[in-house]
Design a protein around this motif. Structure first.
Motif: not given
Length: 208
Positions: A58-85
């Motif tokens: 289960v991922t939370c931090r944006a960099s971990d979502v990217l590292k493990y290439k998986t996440g619940y909807c919330y985690a995916k939103s964290h990575l998308l926000a990070a890429l946009l920012r």
């Protein structure tokens, strides 16, 4: 708008791998709208939803979502926000309260994003990942999210937060496996939503 561009412990867009990916995705695109679309589609299609694919951890931090290439909807939103920012595009966090099994109770929060596009303002997108019955797209100004409201106890909260809800972050950090997370999905009763900044009065805005 500065608060929608900040890095934080969870939205750690200063991480070298996020900066590098953000540059790669933006390459060849000249407008913020085109870059935003490319970031959205990358997260939607390349990061596997933890439940859909039954993937750990289960991922939370944006960099971990990217590292493990998986996440619940919330985690995916964290990575998308990070890429946009990382591409200097303001991004925020939005939530719905949805039936877990599309039959009524129990309910849980569902997380997605809002992107600020100069030509239209805030535009909501849902990168949870498409599947049968889910077809989220980037087609501003038309909004095409993953889910619609069906029951009275569901809600489409129109607030755009600069940081993820703490109860969501805590839920993700407390669980190690996708099936444990499924049993402890975060939820908020409608009457509590105001306390979390999701509504500005005692009403919530149902989806149209």
């Amino acid at each position: 708008m500065e608060e929608y561009l900040r890095a934080s412990e969870v939205i750690d867009w200063h991480h070298p791998e996020i900066i590098e990916l953000a540059k790669q995705i933006a390459s060849g695109h000249e407008t913020s709208r085109a870059i935003a679309k490319a970031c959205f589609e990358w997260v939607r299609d390349e990061i596997r939803h933890s439940f859909d694919y039954q993937m750990n951890p289960v991922t939370c931090r944006a960099s971990d979502v990217l590292k493990y290439k998986t996440g619940y909807c919330y985690a995916k939103s964290h990575l998308l926000a990070a890429l946009l920012r990382a591409n200097q595009i303001p991004a925020g966090f939005c939530y719905q309260r949805l039936s877990i099994d599309d039959k009524g109770a129990p309910y849980s929060l569902h997380g997605f994003n809002a992107i600020y596009l100069p030509e239209i303002g805030w535009y909501r997108v849902d990168a949870r990942g498409n599947k049968d019955g889910v077809n989220a797209q980037f087609s501003p100004p038309q909004e095409q999210l993953a889910f619609k409201i069906q029951f009275p106890e569901e809600a489409d909260f129109h607030a755009i937060l600069s940081e993820p809800l703490q109860i969501v972050v805590e839920a993700l950090q407390a669980q190690a496996t996708w099936d444990d997370m499924l049993r402890y999905l975060p939820d908020l009763a409608l009457e509590s939503a105001k306390n979390y900044g999701l509504v500005t009065n005692n009403e919530y805005a149902p989806a149209s």
